[in-house]
Motif scaffolding. Structure first.
Motif, PDB file in Angstrom:
ATOM      1  N   VAL A  58       0.875  -1.169   0.000  1.00  7.27           N
ATOM      2  CA  VAL A  58       0.000   0.000   0.000  1.00  7.27           C
ATOM      3  C   VAL A  58       0.913   1.220   0.000  1.00  7.27           C
ATOM      4  N   ALA A  59       0.767   2.081  -0.985  1.00  2.67           N
ATOM      5  CA  ALA A  59       1.581   3.302  -1.030  1.00  2.67           C
ATOM      6  C   ALA A  59       0.687   4.466  -0.617  1.00  2.67           C
ATOM      7  N   LEU A  60       1.025   5.081   0.516  1.00  2.00           N
ATOM      8  CA  LEU A  60       0.178   6.150   1.062  1.00  2.00           C
ATOM      9  C   LEU A  60       0.650   7.512   0.588  1.00  2.00           C
ATOM     10  N   SER A  61      -0.267   8.293   0.050  1.00  4.24           N
ATOM     11  CA  SER A  61       0.145   9.626  -0.407  1.00  4.24           C
ATOM     12  C   SER A  61       0.233  10.618   0.748  1.00  4.24           C
ATOM     13  N   HIS A  62      -0.655  10.501   1.717  1.00  3.08           N
ATOM     14  CA  HIS A  62      -0.610  11.373   2.903  1.00  3.08           C
ATOM     15  C   HIS A  62      -1.594  10.853   3.939  1.00  3.08           C
ATOM     16  N   HIS A 141       0.840  19.588  -0.351  1.00  2.00           N
ATOM     17  CA  HIS A 141      -0.546  19.538   0.112  1.00  2.00           C
ATOM     18  C   HIS A 141      -0.607  20.175   1.490  1.00  2.00           C
ATOM     19  N   THR A 142      -1.788  20.143   2.129  1.00  2.00           N
ATOM     20  CA  THR A 142      -1.900  20.769   3.445  1.00  2.00           C
ATOM     21  C   THR A 142      -1.353  19.878   4.563  1.00  2.00           C
ATOM     22  N   ALA A 143      -0.865  18.707   4.220  1.00  2.00           N
ATOM     23  CA  ALA A 143      -0.197  17.796   5.152  1.00  2.00           C
ATOM     24  C   ALA A 143       1.013  17.249   4.390  1.00  2.00           C
ATOM     25  N   PRO A 144       2.018  16.679   5.095  1.00  2.00           N
ATOM     26  CA  PRO A 144       3.152  16.107   4.348  1.00  2.00           C
ATOM     27  C   PRO A 144       2.631  15.106   3.312  1.00  2.00           C
ATOM     28  N   SER A 145       3.067  15.241   2.086  1.00  2.00           N
ATOM     29  CA  SER A 145       2.465  14.419   1.032  1.00  2.00           C
ATOM     30  C   SER A 145       3.507  13.910   0.049  1.00  2.00           C
ATOM     31  N   MET A 146       3.185  12.789  -0.552  1.00  2.00           N
ATOM     32  CA  MET A 146       4.123  12.101  -1.432  1.00  2.00           C
ATOM     33  C   MET A 146       3.406  11.556  -2.664  1.00  2.00           C
TER      34      MET A 146
END
Ligand SMILES: [Zn+2]
Ligand SMILES: [Zn+2]
Length: 305
Positions: A58-62, A141-146
Protein backbone atom coordinates in the motif's frame (compact mmCIF):
# COMPACT_ATOMS: atom_id res chain seq x y z
CA UNK A 1 -45.33 5.09 3.78
CA UNK A 2 -42.48 2.64 4.07
CA UNK A 3 -38.95 4.03 4.47
CA UNK A 4 -36.61 3.65 1.51
CA UNK A 5 -33.75 1.14 1.71
CA UNK A 6 -30.27 2.71 1.84
CA UNK A 7 -28.60 3.57 -1.48
CA UNK A 8 -26.82 0.68 -3.12
CA UNK A 9 -23.05 0.67 -2.68
CA UNK A 10 -21.59 1.87 -5.94
CA UNK A 11 -19.29 -0.52 -7.72
CA UNK A 12 -15.55 -0.04 -8.10
CA UNK A 13 -14.17 2.13 -10.86
CA UNK A 14 -12.37 0.04 -13.46
CA UNK A 15 -10.16 0.74 -16.48
CA UNK A 16 -8.11 -1.72 -18.48
CA UNK A 17 -5.01 -0.03 -19.88
CA UNK A 18 -3.04 -2.98 -21.20
CA UNK A 19 -1.23 -4.58 -19.49
CA UNK A 20 -2.62 -2.93 -16.35
CA UNK A 21 -5.97 -2.89 -14.62
CA UNK A 22 -6.62 0.28 -12.65
CA UNK A 23 -9.44 -0.25 -10.18
CA UNK A 24 -10.79 1.10 -6.94
CA UNK A 25 -12.76 4.03 -5.74
CA UNK A 26 -12.08 7.69 -5.31
CA UNK A 27 -14.35 10.53 -4.26
CA UNK A 28 -12.85 13.72 -2.87
CA UNK A 29 -13.08 13.94 0.89
CA UNK A 30 -14.79 10.53 1.20
CA UNK A 31 -12.37 7.78 0.23
CA UNK A 32 -9.62 7.02 -2.26
CA UNK A 33 -7.93 3.69 -3.00
CA UNK A 34 -6.57 2.80 -6.43
CA UNK A 35 -5.23 -0.66 -7.06
CA UNK A 36 -3.08 -1.98 -9.89
CA UNK A 37 -3.28 -5.75 -9.38
CA UNK A 38 -0.53 -6.50 -11.92
CA UNK A 39 1.94 -4.44 -9.88
CA UNK A 40 0.79 -5.80 -6.51
CA UNK A 41 0.25 -2.27 -5.27
CA UNK A 42 -2.67 -0.19 -4.05
CA UNK A 43 -2.28 3.57 -3.84
CA UNK A 44 -3.95 4.93 -0.71
CA UNK A 45 -6.42 3.06 1.46
CA UNK A 46 -9.22 5.48 2.33
CA UNK A 47 -11.53 2.49 2.31
CA UNK A 48 -10.74 -1.16 1.80
CA UNK A 49 -13.08 -2.88 -0.63
CA UNK A 50 -12.54 -6.63 -0.80
CA UNK A 51 -10.74 -6.57 -4.16
CA UNK A 52 -7.83 -4.44 -2.98
CA UNK A 53 -6.92 -6.78 -0.09
CA UNK A 54 -4.88 -8.86 -2.51
CA UNK A 55 -2.21 -6.17 -3.04
CA UNK A 56 0.72 -6.70 -0.71
CA UNK A 57 1.94 -3.10 -0.99
CA UNK A 58 0.00 0.00 0.00
CA UNK A 59 1.58 3.30 -1.03
CA UNK A 60 0.18 6.15 1.06
CA UNK A 61 0.15 9.63 -0.41
CA UNK A 62 -0.61 11.37 2.90
CA UNK A 63 -2.38 10.97 6.20
CA UNK A 64 -5.82 12.51 5.56
CA UNK A 65 -8.65 10.22 6.60
CA UNK A 66 -10.03 9.82 3.07
CA UNK A 67 -6.66 8.22 2.18
CA UNK A 68 -5.93 6.11 5.29
CA UNK A 69 -9.36 5.23 6.74
CA UNK A 70 -9.21 1.60 5.55
CA UNK A 71 -5.56 0.95 6.39
CA UNK A 72 -5.98 -0.74 9.77
CA UNK A 73 -8.83 -2.81 8.36
CA UNK A 74 -6.64 -3.84 5.40
CA UNK A 75 -3.88 -5.14 7.72
CA UNK A 76 -6.27 -6.84 10.12
CA UNK A 77 -8.33 -8.42 7.38
CA UNK A 78 -5.25 -9.73 5.58
CA UNK A 79 -4.26 -11.45 8.82
CA UNK A 80 -7.79 -12.82 9.25
CA UNK A 81 -7.73 -14.24 5.72
CA UNK A 82 -4.18 -15.58 6.00
CA UNK A 83 -2.87 -13.36 3.23
CA UNK A 84 0.45 -12.45 4.83
CA UNK A 85 1.93 -9.18 6.01
CA UNK A 86 1.03 -6.06 4.08
CA UNK A 87 3.75 -3.45 3.50
CA UNK A 88 2.78 0.18 3.99
CA UNK A 89 5.06 2.45 1.98
CA UNK A 90 4.84 6.06 3.05
CA UNK A 91 6.53 9.41 3.39
CA UNK A 92 9.11 9.20 6.20
CA UNK A 93 7.48 12.28 7.75
CA UNK A 94 4.29 10.35 8.58
CA UNK A 95 5.78 6.89 9.25
CA UNK A 96 5.78 7.38 13.05
CA UNK A 97 2.12 8.37 13.12
CA UNK A 98 1.19 5.41 10.89
CA UNK A 99 2.99 3.02 13.25
CA UNK A 100 1.32 4.55 16.30
CA UNK A 101 -2.10 4.21 14.66
CA UNK A 102 -1.45 0.56 13.86
CA UNK A 103 -0.18 -0.14 17.37
CA UNK A 104 -3.34 1.49 18.76
CA UNK A 105 -5.42 -0.95 16.74
CA UNK A 106 -3.34 -3.88 17.98
CA UNK A 107 -4.21 -2.88 21.57
CA UNK A 108 -7.83 -2.40 20.67
CA UNK A 109 -8.23 -5.69 18.83
CA UNK A 110 -5.99 -7.60 21.24
CA UNK A 111 -4.29 -9.38 18.39
CA UNK A 112 -0.86 -9.26 16.79
CA UNK A 113 -1.84 -7.76 13.46
CA UNK A 114 1.24 -7.89 11.30
CA UNK A 115 2.28 -4.88 9.30
CA UNK A 116 5.46 -3.51 7.81
CA UNK A 117 6.05 0.22 7.47
CA UNK A 118 8.62 1.26 4.85
CA UNK A 119 9.35 4.98 5.09
CA UNK A 120 10.66 6.76 2.01
CA UNK A 121 12.67 9.94 1.85
CA UNK A 122 12.19 12.28 -1.09
CA UNK A 123 13.27 10.46 -4.28
CA UNK A 124 13.95 7.17 -2.54
CA UNK A 125 12.78 3.88 -4.04
CA UNK A 126 12.20 0.28 -3.05
CA UNK A 127 11.97 -2.82 -5.15
CA UNK A 128 8.46 -4.31 -5.30
CA UNK A 129 8.91 -6.91 -8.03
CA UNK A 130 11.68 -8.23 -10.22
CA UNK A 131 13.06 -5.23 -12.14
CA UNK A 132 10.30 -3.01 -10.81
CA UNK A 133 10.62 -0.36 -8.16
CA UNK A 134 8.34 2.08 -6.40
CA UNK A 135 9.75 5.58 -5.96
CA UNK A 136 8.36 8.29 -3.71
CA UNK A 137 8.78 12.04 -4.10
CA UNK A 138 7.46 15.01 -2.17
CA UNK A 139 4.36 16.79 -3.43
CA UNK A 140 2.58 19.82 -2.00
CA UNK A 141 -0.55 19.54 0.11
CA UNK A 142 -1.90 20.77 3.45
CA UNK A 143 -0.20 17.80 5.15
CA UNK A 144 3.15 16.11 4.35
CA UNK A 145 2.46 14.42 1.03
CA UNK A 146 4.12 12.10 -1.43
CA UNK A 147 3.58 11.01 -5.02
CA UNK A 148 4.86 7.75 -6.48
CA UNK A 149 6.21 6.38 -9.71
CA UNK A 150 6.50 2.72 -10.61
CA UNK A 151 9.66 2.19 -12.62
CA UNK A 152 10.70 -0.74 -14.74
CA UNK A 153 14.46 -1.24 -14.92
CA UNK A 154 15.95 -2.71 -18.07
CA UNK A 155 19.49 -3.21 -19.26
CA UNK A 156 20.26 -2.57 -22.90
CA UNK A 157 23.32 -3.14 -24.99
CA UNK A 158 25.19 0.12 -25.54
CA UNK A 159 24.64 1.31 -29.14
CA UNK A 160 28.32 0.94 -30.05
CA UNK A 161 28.14 -2.82 -29.32
CA UNK A 162 24.85 -3.78 -30.99
CA UNK A 163 26.52 -4.98 -34.22
CA UNK A 164 29.04 -7.26 -32.50
CA UNK A 165 28.70 -11.07 -32.48
CA UNK A 166 27.99 -12.91 -29.23
CA UNK A 167 31.52 -14.23 -28.67
CA UNK A 168 33.03 -10.75 -29.09
CA UNK A 169 30.55 -9.39 -26.54
CA UNK A 170 31.45 -12.16 -24.11
CA UNK A 171 35.12 -11.40 -24.56
CA UNK A 172 34.55 -7.69 -23.84
CA UNK A 173 32.46 -8.54 -20.82
CA UNK A 174 35.12 -10.93 -19.47
CA UNK A 175 37.68 -8.16 -19.82
CA UNK A 176 35.49 -6.03 -17.59
CA UNK A 177 34.06 -3.70 -20.24
CA UNK A 178 30.63 -2.32 -19.39
CA UNK A 179 28.67 -3.34 -22.48
CA UNK A 180 25.19 -2.50 -21.24
CA UNK A 181 23.48 0.62 -20.01
CA UNK A 182 20.63 0.87 -17.57
CA UNK A 183 17.25 2.11 -18.72
CA UNK A 184 14.40 3.32 -16.58
CA UNK A 185 10.89 3.05 -17.94
CA UNK A 186 8.30 4.86 -15.84
CA UNK A 187 5.13 2.76 -16.03
CA UNK A 188 2.77 4.54 -13.69
CA UNK A 189 2.77 7.82 -11.79
CA UNK A 190 0.36 8.40 -8.93
CA UNK A 191 -0.31 11.86 -7.60
CA UNK A 192 -2.38 11.90 -4.45
CA UNK A 193 -3.72 15.19 -3.13
CA UNK A 194 -1.44 17.94 -4.34
CA UNK A 195 -1.16 21.45 -5.67
CA UNK A 196 0.57 22.04 -8.98
CA UNK A 197 4.35 22.35 -8.86
CA UNK A 198 7.60 21.07 -10.34
CA UNK A 199 6.81 17.53 -9.15
CA UNK A 200 4.20 17.28 -11.95
CA UNK A 201 6.90 17.58 -14.60
CA UNK A 202 9.65 15.41 -13.13
CA UNK A 203 11.08 13.16 -15.85
CA UNK A 204 9.63 9.99 -14.32
CA UNK A 205 6.16 11.58 -14.07
CA UNK A 206 6.17 13.41 -17.40
CA UNK A 207 7.25 10.24 -19.24
CA UNK A 208 5.07 7.76 -17.32
CA UNK A 209 2.78 5.68 -19.53
CA UNK A 210 -0.13 6.09 -17.12
CA UNK A 211 -0.65 9.07 -14.84
CA UNK A 212 -3.23 8.72 -12.09
CA UNK A 213 -3.93 12.07 -10.55
CA UNK A 214 -6.30 13.95 -8.37
CA UNK A 215 -8.42 16.69 -9.89
CA UNK A 216 -10.71 18.05 -7.21
CA UNK A 217 -12.06 21.25 -8.78
CA UNK A 218 -13.47 22.01 -12.21
CA UNK A 219 -15.55 25.19 -12.12
CA UNK A 220 -13.68 28.35 -13.17
CA UNK A 221 -14.65 30.14 -9.93
CA UNK A 222 -13.22 27.29 -7.80
CA UNK A 223 -9.60 28.11 -8.61
CA UNK A 224 -9.19 29.92 -5.30
CA UNK A 225 -10.62 26.97 -3.38
CA UNK A 226 -8.19 24.63 -5.13
CA UNK A 227 -5.32 26.92 -4.18
CA UNK A 228 -6.30 27.12 -0.50
CA UNK A 229 -6.87 23.35 -0.16
CA UNK A 230 -3.69 22.64 -2.21
CA UNK A 231 -5.52 20.61 -4.79
CA UNK A 232 -5.46 20.49 -8.57
CA UNK A 233 -7.96 22.34 -10.73
CA UNK A 234 -9.01 21.26 -14.26
CA UNK A 235 -6.97 24.16 -15.63
CA UNK A 236 -3.83 22.68 -14.04
CA UNK A 237 -4.65 19.35 -15.69
CA UNK A 238 -5.10 21.02 -19.08
CA UNK A 239 -1.74 22.76 -18.77
CA UNK A 240 -0.06 19.54 -17.60
CA UNK A 241 -1.49 17.55 -20.52
CA UNK A 242 0.45 19.75 -22.92
CA UNK A 243 3.76 18.37 -21.63
CA UNK A 244 2.87 14.96 -20.19
CA UNK A 245 3.74 12.10 -22.53
CA UNK A 246 1.34 9.61 -20.95
CA UNK A 247 -0.90 7.34 -23.00
CA UNK A 248 -3.60 7.79 -20.39
CA UNK A 249 -4.28 10.27 -17.63
CA UNK A 250 -6.77 8.99 -15.10
CA UNK A 251 -8.51 11.60 -12.99
CA UNK A 252 -9.45 10.66 -9.44
CA UNK A 253 -10.56 12.53 -6.30
CA UNK A 254 -13.31 14.27 -8.24
CA UNK A 255 -15.90 15.66 -5.86
CA UNK A 256 -19.36 14.14 -5.67
CA UNK A 257 -20.89 17.42 -6.85
CA UNK A 258 -18.95 17.45 -10.12
CA UNK A 259 -20.93 16.73 -13.25
CA UNK A 260 -18.60 14.53 -15.31
CA UNK A 261 -19.96 15.74 -18.65
CA UNK A 262 -19.24 19.33 -17.67
CA UNK A 263 -15.84 18.33 -16.30
CA UNK A 264 -14.95 16.81 -19.66
CA UNK A 265 -16.07 19.84 -21.60
CA UNK A 266 -14.03 22.17 -19.39
CA UNK A 267 -10.88 20.23 -20.35
CA UNK A 268 -11.97 20.07 -24.00
CA UNK A 269 -12.52 23.81 -23.98
CA UNK A 270 -8.97 24.42 -22.79
CA UNK A 271 -7.21 21.87 -24.99
CA UNK A 272 -9.53 20.75 -27.77
CA UNK A 273 -11.55 17.54 -27.98
CA UNK A 274 -8.54 15.46 -29.10
CA UNK A 275 -6.92 15.88 -25.69
CA UNK A 276 -9.84 14.05 -24.12
CA UNK A 277 -8.93 10.82 -25.90
CA UNK A 278 -6.31 10.13 -23.26
CA UNK A 279 -8.25 11.46 -20.26
CA UNK A 280 -10.32 9.05 -18.20
CA UNK A 281 -12.30 9.43 -15.00
CA UNK A 282 -11.88 6.42 -12.71
CA UNK A 283 -15.42 6.81 -11.40
CA UNK A 284 -17.20 7.37 -14.71
CA UNK A 285 -18.79 3.93 -14.62
CA UNK A 286 -20.82 4.32 -17.78
CA UNK A 287 -18.03 5.60 -20.02
CA UNK A 288 -15.60 3.03 -18.63
CA UNK A 289 -18.03 0.15 -19.09
CA UNK A 290 -18.65 1.16 -22.70
CA UNK A 291 -14.91 1.41 -23.27
CA UNK A 292 -14.36 -2.04 -21.76
CA UNK A 293 -17.12 -3.50 -23.95
CA UNK A 294 -15.36 -2.10 -27.01
CA UNK A 295 -12.14 -3.72 -25.79
CA UNK A 296 -13.94 -7.04 -25.40
CA UNK A 297 -15.42 -6.83 -28.90
CA UNK A 298 -12.01 -5.98 -30.36
CA UNK A 299 -10.64 -9.06 -28.60
CA UNK A 300 -13.42 -11.17 -30.13
CA UNK A 301 -15.33 -11.65 -26.88
CA UNK A 302 -19.06 -11.02 -26.65
CA UNK A 303 -19.70 -8.60 -23.76
CA UNK A 304 -22.23 -9.77 -21.18
CA UNK A 305 -24.34 -7.33 -19.26
ZN1 LIG B 1 -8.19 13.59 -0.26
ZN1 LIG C 1 -5.78 15.52 1.53
Amino acid sequence: MLPKPPPRESSLGFLFLPPFRVQGLSIAGEATCVQIPELDVCFDMGACPRAVLSSSYVALSHGHMDHVGGLAYYCSQRRFQGMGTGTIVCDARIAGAVRRMMEGYRDLEQQQTLFEVTPLENDEQIQIKNNISLRGFHTEHTAPSMGFTVIEHRTKLKPEFTELPQEKLKELKDRGTEITRKLEIPLVAYLGDTAAGPHLVREDVRKAKIIITECTFFEPDHKERAKIGKHLHAEDIAEWLRVAECEAMILIHVSRRTHLGEARSSIAKALGARALERVHFLMDHRANRERYERQLIEAGVQPTR
